[in-house]
Every structure is written in structure tokens, then in C-alpha cells.
Scaffold this motif. Structure first.
Motif, PDB file in Angstrom:
ATOM      1  N   ASN A   1     -35.677  30.676  42.675  1.00 51.08           N
ATOM      2  CA  ASN A   1     -36.637  31.161  43.664  1.00 51.08           C
ATOM      3  C   ASN A   1     -35.898  32.071  44.647  1.00 51.08           C
ATOM      4  OD1 ASN A   1     -39.222  31.284  44.928  1.00 51.08           O
ATOM      5  ND2 ASN A   1     -38.448  29.961  46.557  1.00 51.08           N
TER       6      ASN A   1
ATOM      7  N   SER B   1     -53.003  27.603  53.615  1.00 53.12           N
ATOM      8  CA  SER B   1     -52.743  26.162  53.721  1.00 53.12           C
ATOM      9  C   SER B   1     -54.043  25.377  53.730  1.00 53.12           C
ATOM     10  CB  SER B   1     -51.940  25.868  54.989  1.00 53.12           C
ATOM     11  OG  SER B   1     -50.683  26.495  54.947  1.00 53.12           O
TER      12      SER B   1
ATOM     13  N   GLU C   1     -40.404  19.074  44.343  1.00 51.76           N
ATOM     14  CA  GLU C   1     -39.179  19.818  44.636  1.00 51.76           C
ATOM     15  C   GLU C   1     -39.460  21.310  44.748  1.00 51.76           C
ATOM     16  OE1 GLU C   1     -36.738  17.964  45.326  1.00 51.76           O
ATOM     17  OE2 GLU C   1     -37.503  16.101  44.458  1.00 51.76           O
ATOM     18  N   GLN C   2     -38.508  22.011  45.386  1.00 55.14           N
ATOM     19  CA  GLN C   2     -38.581  23.462  45.439  1.00 55.14           C
ATOM     20  C   GLN C   2     -38.330  24.022  44.043  1.00 55.14           C
ATOM     21  OE1 GLN C   2     -39.332  25.366  48.334  1.00 55.14           O
ATOM     22  NE2 GLN C   2     -39.672  26.842  46.689  1.00 55.14           N
ATOM     23  N   ASN C   3     -39.118  24.997  43.657  1.00 59.48           N
ATOM     24  CA  ASN C   3     -38.942  25.596  42.328  1.00 59.48           C
ATOM     25  C   ASN C   3     -37.593  26.292  42.213  1.00 59.48           C
ATOM     26  OD1 ASN C   3     -40.113  27.623  44.201  1.00 59.48           O
ATOM     27  ND2 ASN C   3     -39.834  28.989  42.431  1.00 59.48           N
TER      28      ASN C   3
ATOM     29  N   LEU D   1     -48.226  29.772  46.380  1.00 66.79           N
ATOM     30  CA  LEU D   1     -48.083  28.379  46.758  1.00 66.79           C
ATOM     31  C   LEU D   1     -48.351  27.507  45.545  1.00 66.79           C
ATOM     32  CD1 LEU D   1     -49.856  29.945  49.237  1.00 66.79           C
ATOM     33  CD2 LEU D   1     -49.289  27.783  50.362  1.00 66.79           C
TER      34      LEU D   1
ATOM     35  N   THR E   1     -45.826  36.265  47.356  1.00 63.87           N
ATOM     36  CA  THR E   1     -45.686  34.842  47.666  1.00 63.87           C
ATOM     37  C   THR E   1     -46.842  34.057  47.057  1.00 63.87           C
ATOM     38  OG1 THR E   1     -44.551  35.333  49.743  1.00 63.87           O
ATOM     39  CG2 THR E   1     -45.522  33.135  49.508  1.00 63.87           C
TER      40      THR E   1
ATOM     41  N   LYS F   1     -45.632  23.738  48.424  1.00 65.80           N
ATOM     42  CA  LYS F   1     -44.435  24.549  48.666  1.00 65.80           C
ATOM     43  C   LYS F   1     -44.731  25.992  48.281  1.00 65.80           C
ATOM     44  CE  LYS F   1     -41.056  20.834  48.152  1.00 65.80           C
ATOM     45  NZ  LYS F   1     -40.719  20.842  49.598  1.00 65.80           N
ATOM     46  N   LYS F   2     -43.892  26.893  48.810  1.00 66.37           N
ATOM     47  CA  LYS F   2     -44.046  28.321  48.542  1.00 66.37           C
ATOM     48  C   LYS F   2     -42.984  28.794  47.552  1.00 66.37           C
ATOM     49  CE  LYS F   2     -45.979  29.468  53.084  1.00 66.37           C
ATOM     50  NZ  LYS F   2     -45.820  30.284  54.314  1.00 66.37           N
ATOM     51  N   MET F   3     -43.324  29.827  46.782  1.00 72.05           N
ATOM     52  CA  MET F   3     -42.376  30.460  45.882  1.00 72.05           C
ATOM     53  C   MET F   3     -42.656  31.954  45.850  1.00 72.05           C
ATOM     54  SD  MET F   3     -43.804  29.090  42.210  1.00 72.05           S
ATOM     55  CE  MET F   3     -45.530  29.206  41.759  1.00 72.05           C
TER      56      MET F   3
ATOM     57  N   SER G   1     -48.692  17.627  48.310  1.00 74.53           N
ATOM     58  CA  SER G   1     -47.488  18.308  48.767  1.00 74.53           C
ATOM     59  C   SER G   1     -47.560  19.764  48.331  1.00 74.53           C
ATOM     60  CB  SER G   1     -46.238  17.651  48.188  1.00 74.53           C
ATOM     61  OG  SER G   1     -45.067  18.247  48.710  1.00 74.53           O
TER      62      SER G   1
ATOM     63  N   ILE H   1     -40.657  23.975  38.026  1.00 74.70           N
ATOM     64  CA  ILE H   1     -41.080  23.117  39.126  1.00 74.70           C
ATOM     65  C   ILE H   1     -40.873  21.671  38.702  1.00 74.70           C
ATOM     66  CG2 ILE H   1     -43.029  22.386  40.555  1.00 74.70           C
ATOM     67  CD1 ILE H   1     -44.245  25.181  40.047  1.00 74.70           C
TER      68      ILE H   1
END
Length: 642
Positions: free
Chosen positions: A566, A131, A561-563, A624, A622, A636-638, A634, A574
Motif C-alpha cells: 500500500n 465514513s 489489518e492494513q493491506n 476504503l 483512495t 481502513k484506507k488504501m 472495521s 487484505i
């Protein structure tokens, strides 16, 4: 430069300064003059659980201080919590066995074994390194994961040495008299001066910029022409200057020997070469009026010219060389001379490979005294500047240049390093074409070589001046961090309008590859030595990837948005929304915060967009992805399944 010869013809040395100088002139050359591309410098955890809420510092470790604290990030810039240490002492500190803790004795982070906090440098202990790296991708001097955060309403922060003794600790607060902007407004707690007592709230301020300045000075001074690295001793107020020589208050002999004495004193630092080079080529103690320092090889090749860097690499005429060589040979401490009505002083020093060089002061070397020498470029490399079209070829181009320079030095010695400058600048050769050219610098940003604009950047440190036109972030610190990010180097994308290219604009992304290289050479005593420098080059990228509009709707707010899908294998989509036109960067990182791929980089109109990410060839796990604008970040994780 004309002088009263009564002031400048002394050939015997009886002063303490002269006597000391004669003893070391024969052994200091390579550490004193930034001459060619490669004459840089010769130089050759078990966690202990803390106990008790000790407050204060122990005298033995008073050099390491808590310098910056991020305890409540802005909601759009969630770097998680982190603490920055600064080594304010004159010696490096081994942090093996050292720990970082908050008020909870069960919250203990052990610094990795072998972690060295060098004098004048910084280290960040991050709650979650991934992060942190997404928000601060240019900061390489960070360790983690600490695994615990800091309280938003005030907290005790402690650093312990390997014996468990307290090194530094303090309790901050989120209300006056402590700076309140650090509590969620996007700023950090920043110590105003490392020598200030950091237990006192008046010694702290909100950071100079959003998200703080981790890994760098809290309040950098950008008005200095030649910023002095913290580990280097200041120039004595009593130094004999070029201005004193111009006024007749000091002799050239005193001027030269005083310079050597100071240069020797700071020569152990790998940062002294760039700093000295900057001082020698800008108005100051060793450059005033027509008094400046120049250096040549014994064959007459100009290694450094204090007032015209473009003359370096040329050869001075034979009559001038004969005059200065004879003066330098008068004694170990050199001698005075007169050339066409100009008084000067010359002394011999040694280059890294043991070959002799000559330092000259007082002689005004003009372009008419220098002849350019054609240099055969040799066989073409696997990738020339004209072949560079993407990141892969850019990386191969830079690596090829480093191999070429090292091989030429191995074959021909120190003189080859000077000729490399002209080879690398040749627009008809292999190493420069359009916006693709090479640069060489040290870890502070002092530039030893610039392939396109030497008069603008060489022996300067534009670290605090070149900024990204979109993000406002400084560019050079990002390049330096990318170079040190791995053994293979790294890439940096930024926006900058090249004022020397009418076809360029800040809307066109620039990509630079930079890498740290070890340059190997032999000392005069036969010992092998290594120096580290940064070499890099850049290209323009008109478009990084395809960004497709989803519909014609104008969203009400920024969003990432969240991918989907996933988890995914191997590709995913994305989507993001922009409420107005703005510059954006969409980047994928691994869990260690290392850049994997830039998916989008440029100005986009308001709207909703989708970008496809193909994970083929990547390891499962994982990742990011981060969307950056001038106002938002912003993350997010995928998950990539394999």
C-alpha cells in the motif's frame, strides 16, 4: 354478496357528497386504483455565515426539525459525526442556501444547491460522507462532507435558512437528563416525536438500534398492515366503510363515492398508489366480509381484485361484464346493478393513457367468473432468467425487462401492463427461472408486482419485516437505497432463508440488483407524464470470492489489518482475524461511499485469513475497505496508483 335491494338500488344523487363526486369521477381514475403493473399515478448554495447562538425555531420554517444526532460513534462503528433533518410539514422545502453549523461560527456546511427535502422525508448532513456510507451503505439521502464534528461533552447544533435566519437549534449534553447511551456506546440521540420540543431533553431518547436510524423514522411502527406515508392525510374517522355496507348502515353508492373523494384528496402524492392498493386488498375500511372493490378494463380484464390478487390479469365472463358495463354507463357517477342475486355498484374511471376502466363494489367475483388468457411472450430478450449467472447478467436482465414493458405499453397501451404480470410470472417463459424473478415497487417498499409470490407480497410493504439473518438489518430499505444510489442502480448482498425453497439457507448469500426507472405515458388531455418506480431481481451466490486461511492459529481477537502493499498497482492483499466462527462481509468502497466490490461474504470459522483485491480497471485514488460482522465494523484506507 346478498343485500336487501331497498338499500342499494338508488340511481339519483342529491347529497352534497354525491354532487361533488359526480364532478370529479371523470378525471381521477389513474390516481385512484392500483390496477396493473404500470397504472401507478398520473402527475404529471451560497453559504451565509451564521452569527449568534440563537436558540429556537422561526415559525415560517417550523416544518424542518433536527431529528437525530450522532456525536460520538462506537469505536467499532466509526461513521464520524452527523445530524439528521426531518421535514414534518406538508410541503417540500428547497434547502438551497441553507446551512448547518455547531457552536463555532467558522464551522459552516452549505447544503448543495437544489437539495429538496420532501415532506415526510429525511436528510443527513455527514461530517465525512465516505465514513458515514461505510457504516450506513443503504442510506442514500445523505450529503457532505461537512468537514467538522460535534463535541462529545455537549454541543450547540444550528440550522439556518437562505436568509441566515435560525430554523432550528438546540444544545444537547452527554449526561442526564440527556440519554447517556449516545456518548460512545453505539447509539444516537433520537427525537421521540418530530412534534416534541427538541430543546427539551425529555423529548430525546437513545436510538432504537445500534448506530441509529439515519434517513428513516427513529422509532418505526411495524405493526400496521398498511403503513401510511407521513405525507398522506389520514383516512377521516367519518369515512363510510365496507363494514357499514355489510350491516346495512350505508349504501354501496355512498361507499364508492366516499372512497373516490378520499382517494382524490391524496392523489397528488406519488406514494398514495401503494398505500391505497394495500388498503383495498386487506381488511379495513374498503374490504370487509364480502364487500370489497375490484376494477376491470372495458374489455373485462381484471386490474385489481380486493380479495384475490392472483385473479388480476384474467378476463371476467361476458355476461358479468355486460351487466357491470351497463351499470357504469348509467351516469357520470355510475349506477347500481344486480347479478345472479348479488347486488353491486359500478362506475367508470380513466386509466393513465385515457382508456376507460370500471370500478365495481359489492359484486363477489369468484375464480369461476374469470378466464385466464394466454399471452404471447414475444421475441426472447438478450438475457433471460435462465441466463442470469452473475451480477453483470442480473443487471442486464432487469434492464431488459424494463425495456420490454415500456415497449409493450407504447405499442398496446394500458391493457398491456396487466398482461405483463402474467408474462413475468410464467415459469416456462423468459422472465422467471428458479430464484430469479422480477419485482416492482415504489420508494416506500409498497410492492406493485412480485414475480413469484404475489399473494404474499403484492400491495404490501414488508419494509419493516424482512431482515438479514446475519446482520439483523432490514433488507428492503437497502434495496430501495441501492436503486436510487445512481442512475445505473445498485446491488445489495444479504442473507435470508427463502422459506419456499427447501434447498436454500441463510448461509447462501443473495444478491439483488434494483434500479429506478422512469415510465412514460400520455395523460387523457394529451400531455406527456412520467412516473418513477423501482424494478429489480435477485440471484443466489454460493461464493463471492476466495478467502484463504493464513495459518492454523486461532487469534485472540477480531482484527482487520492494513493491506499490503500500500500503495498498490494493480493488486493487494487484505488480511483479517476472527476469534470465533461468524458471518462476515468484506467490501471495498470508493471515497464517496459507493460499493465497488464485495470481496467476501459468508460464514468463516475462527482463524486468520487473506483476500486478494485486484484494482485493474479501476481509477487510481483512495479506496476504503470495511470488514463487518454481527458485532464489529472495521474500516481502513488504501491507495491504488495508476
Amino acid at each position: 354478496m346478498l343485500f336487501d335491494t331497498g338499500h342499494h338500488t338508488t340511481k339519483t344523487f342529491h347529497s352534497p357528497l354525491a354532487q361533488r363526486s359526480m364532478r370529479f369521477l371523470r378525471r381521477i381514475g389513474c390516481a385512484l386504483i392500483v390496477a396493473g403493473v404500470f397504472s401507478l399515478l398520473c402527475r404529471p448554495v451560497s453559504a451565509i455565515s451564521p452569527s449568534g447562538n440563537n436558540i429556537g425555531r422561526i415559525a415560517a420554517a417550523d416544518t424542518v426539525v433536527i431529528n437525530e444526532i450522532n456525536y460520538n460513534s462506537h469505536e467499532d462503528y466509526e461513521s464520524m459525526d452527523w445530524v439528521e433533518l426531518y421535514n414534518a410539514g406538508a410541503t417540500d422545502v428547497d434547502l438551497t442556501g441553507w446551512t448547518y453549523s455547531d457552536a463555532d461560527d467558522d464551522h459552516v456546511f452549505a447544503f448543495p444547491d437544489g437539495t429538496i427535502l420532501k415532506s415526510g422525508e429525511y436528510l443527513v448532513a455527514a461530517q465525512e460522507i465516505a465514513s458515514f456510507s461505510v457504516i450506513h451503505p443503504s442510506v442514500s439521502n445523505a450529503v457532505g462532507d461537512a468537514g467538522f464534528g460535534l463535541a462529545g461533552g455537549g454541543e450547540l447544533v444550528r440550522i439556518f435558512d437562505a436568509s441566515g435566519a435560525i430554523v432550528d437549534s438546540l444544545t444537547y449534553d452527554d449526561s442526564a437528563p440527556w440519554p447517556e447511551e449516545a456518548d460512545g456506546d453505539g447509539y444516537t440521540l433520537a427525537l421521540t416525536d418530530p412534534t416534541c420540543d427538541n430543546h427539551l431533553p425529555e423529548c430525546w431518547s437513545a436510538s432504537a438500534q445500534m448506530n441509529g436510524t439515519p434517513g428513516a423514522p427513529n422509532f418505526p411502527q411495524s405493526d400496521e398492515t398498511c403503513p401510511r406515508p407521513a405525507e398522506i392525510e389520514a383516512i377521516p374517522a367519518t369515512i363510510i366503510t365496507a363494514e357499514q355496507v355489510e350491516s346495512g348502515a350505508a349504501t354501496l353508492q355512498q361507499f364508492v363515492l366516499a372512497y373516490f373523494e378520499y382517494a382524490l384528496k391524496i392523489s397528488a402524492s406519488p406514494l398514495s398508489a401503494g398505500y391505497l392498493g394495500c388498503l383495498l386488498t386487506h381488511e379495513g375500511p374498503w374490504n370487509y366480509g364480502s364487500t370489497y372493490i375490484a376494477t376491470t378494463t372495458t374489455s373485462g380484464t381484471l386490474a385489481l381484485h380486493g380479495q384475490d390478487v392472483l385473479l388480476t390479469g384474467g378476463v371476467v365472463d361476458s355476461t358479468m361484464l355486460e351487466t357491470i358495463s351497463a351499470a357504469a354507463a348509467m351516469s357520470q357517477a355510475g349506477g347500481a346493478f344486480e347479478f345472479m342475486g348479488d347486488d353491486g355498484y359500478a362506475v367508470t374511471y380513466f386509466n393513465p393513457d385515457g382508456s376507460a376502466g370500471i370500478l365495481v363494489a359489492g359484486l363477489d367475483i369468484q375464480a369461476s367468473h374469470v378466464t385466464e388468457v394466454a399471452v404471447a411472450p414475444g421475441d426472447p430478450p438478450a438475457v433471460t432468467a435462465r441466463d442470469v449467472v452473475d451480477r453483470e447478467s442480473l443487471k442486464a436482465f432487469v434492464n431488459g425487462a424494463a425495456d420490454y414493458a415500456q415497449a409493450l405499453y407504447d405499442e398496446e397501451g394500458y391493457d398491456a401492463g396487466l398482461r405483463v404480470k402474467r408474462v413475468f410470472r410464467d415459469t416456462t417463459g423468459y422472465w422467471r427461472h428458479g430464484p430469479t424473478y422480477l419485482f416492482i415497487m415504489d420508494r416506500t417498499g409498497y410492492t406493485y408486482f412480485h414475480g413469484a409470490f404475489p399473494e404474499k407480497y403484492e400491495l404490501q410493504a414488508p419494509t419493516e419485516t424482512l431482515t438479514d439473518a446475519v446482520t439483523g438489518e432490514l433488507i428492503l430499505p437497502q434495496i430501495i437505497a441501492a436503486a436510487a444510489s445512481s442512475e445505473e442502480g445498485g446491488f445489495v448482498t444479504y442473507h435470508f432463508d427463502n422459506p419456499d425453497d427447501d434447498s436454500d439457507s441463510a448461509d447462501i448469500p443473495k444478491v439483488t440488483f434494483a434500479r429506478e426507472y422512469e415510465f412514460n405515458f400520455t395523460l387523457p388531455n394529451g400531455a406527456e407524464a412520467t412516473n418513477v418506480f423501482i424494478m429489480g431481481a435477485g440471484i443466489y451466490e454460493d461464493e463471492v470470492t476466495s478467502v484463504e486461511p493464513v495459518d492454523e492459529e486461532i487469534p485472540a481477537a477480531f482484527a482487520l489489518e492494513q493491506n499490503y502493499p500500500n500503495p498498490f498497482n494493480p493488486s493487494t492483499t487484505i488480511e483479517f482475524s476472527l476469534e470465533r466462527a461468524q458471518a462476515i462481509t468484506l467490501t471495498v468502497y470508493d471515497v464517496l461511499g459507493r460499493e465497488v466490490r464485495v470481496l467476501a461474504d459468508g460464514v468463516q470459522p475462527a482463524g486468520r485469513y487473506s483476500v486478494s483485491f485486484d484494482g485493474a480497471g479501476l481509477a487510481g485514488g483512495t479506496y476504503l475497505y470495511a470488514l463487518r460482522t454481527g458485532q464489529h465494523v472495521s474500516v481502513k484506507k488504501m491507495i491504488l496508483l495508476k
